[in-house]
Design a protein around this motif. Structure first.
Motif, PDB file in Angstrom:
ATOM      1  N   CYS A 177     111.517 112.569  27.941  1.00 24.46           N
ATOM      2  CA  CYS A 177     112.512 112.079  26.968  1.00 24.46           C
ATOM      3  C   CYS A 177     111.910 110.953  26.127  1.00 24.46           C
ATOM      4  O   CYS A 177     111.548 109.915  26.668  1.00 24.46           O
ATOM      5  CB  CYS A 177     113.754 111.580  27.702  1.00 24.46           C
ATOM      6  SG  CYS A 177     114.916 110.756  26.597  1.00 24.46           S
ATOM      7  N   PRO A 178     111.810 111.131  24.808  1.00 27.70           N
ATOM      8  CA  PRO A 178     111.234 110.066  23.975  1.00 27.70           C
ATOM      9  C   PRO A 178     112.055 108.784  24.020  1.00 27.70           C
ATOM     10  O   PRO A 178     111.523 107.700  23.790  1.00 27.70           O
ATOM     11  CB  PRO A 178     111.249 110.663  22.560  1.00 27.70           C
ATOM     12  CG  PRO A 178     111.495 112.118  22.725  1.00 27.70           C
ATOM     13  CD  PRO A 178     112.208 112.306  24.025  1.00 27.70           C
TER      14      PRO A 178
ATOM     15  N   HIS B 183     115.552 118.340  22.541  1.00 27.60           N
ATOM     16  CA  HIS B 183     115.620 118.243  24.008  1.00 27.60           C
ATOM     17  C   HIS B 183     114.363 118.694  24.772  1.00 27.60           C
ATOM     18  O   HIS B 183     114.400 119.655  25.549  1.00 27.60           O
ATOM     19  CB  HIS B 183     116.879 118.914  24.571  1.00 27.60           C
ATOM     20  CG  HIS B 183     117.228 120.262  24.006  1.00 27.60           C
ATOM     21  ND1 HIS B 183     116.600 121.402  24.405  1.00 27.60           N
ATOM     22  CD2 HIS B 183     118.153 120.627  23.093  1.00 27.60           C
ATOM     23  CE1 HIS B 183     117.129 122.426  23.762  1.00 27.60           C
ATOM     24  NE2 HIS B 183     118.065 121.980  22.961  1.00 27.60           N
TER      25      HIS B 183
END
Ligand code: SF4
Length: 237
Positions: free
Chosen positions: A49-50, A90
């Motif tokens: 997840c960035p 995502h």
């Protein structure tokens, strides 16, 4: 009747017999008693997840119906969960372990649900209560500028965001079509950031409507003007 045994921690588990060697010289193998070792590692979805969201944490809270807590945990690292719940590609789901069994857990949809659920709490209840710090100027109110404003305001900095366009949001407002990101979702998330004490000056292009020199009164300046020019394919017709 057999008795159910629950272990609340790995240290409560008895050591178990395992065979460590081959059985060439000893027909029963090389036996040892060992205790399982628990290693805390970043789950692959979290790592992908960035935004660095605690996905396992909020999914677990949602699993037991603690939606408000799940939303609060989600928003600790992500100031724009409603935006990400709709527009993020995502990568977390691409790394979900469950995908190897059947299909990835619907993390993105849960994020969207929690953002919509939490919209009722979003205004004003996450404000900073400690010592007030210096003034910071942010140029641009796109996702980078808004995120920076959110985290600085939560740390007690007095933040002013300068936006050249008539409304805040940058690429979220002018680059993502409403069928993908409805404007009212964006409004809720911007209002929640403003409720932390962040001032957003729209119609204010730095260098034209306000001089760069005037920003010297701020302790720091974060320039988040984005990349508004798109690349052309140079194909005629
Ligand atoms: S959908 Fe949400 S949790 Fe997944 S990578 Fe994007 S921001 Fe992170």
């Amino acid at each position: 009747m057999s008795k159910q045994i629950d272990f609340r921690d790995v240290s409560q588990m008895p050591s178990v017999a395992i065979s460590l060697g081959d059985m060439l010289w000893n027909k029963t193998g090389s036996w040892r008693y060992m205790r399982p070792k628990y290693e805390d590692k970043t789950p692959p979805c979290n790592a992908a997840c960035p935004a660095g969201v605690d996905i396992v944490g909020f999914m677990n809270l949602a699993r037991v119906g603690e939606f408000e807590k799940a939303w609060r945990l989600l928003r600790e690292e992500n100031p724009l969960p409603g935006v990400c719940g709709r527009a993020c590609f995502h990568p977390c789901e691409g790394r979900c372990n469950r995908g190897e069994f059947d299909e990835a857990v619907a993390i993105n949809s849960m994020e969207r649900f929690l953002a919509d659920y939490g919209a009722r709490f979003a205004k004003g209840d996450l404000g900073y209560k400690g010592k007030v710090r210096q003034k910071v100027a942010i140029v641009g109110s796109g996702p980078a500028g808004l995120s920076c404003a959110y985290f600085l305001a939560k740390m007690g900095y007095r933040v002013t965001v300068f936006e050249a366009l008539p409304q805040a949001g940058g690429i979220l407002r002018v680059g993502i079509p409403p069928y993908r990101l409805p404007k009212d979702v964006l409004e809720v998330e911007i209002a929640a950031i403003e409720a932390l004490g962040v001032k957003i000056e729209t119609n204010c292009r730095v260098g034209e409507d306000i001089k760069f020199e005037q920003l010297k009164e701020y302790a720091a300046i974060f320039i988040a003007v984005g990349v508004h020019k798109s690349k052309r394919l140079n194909i005629s017709g």
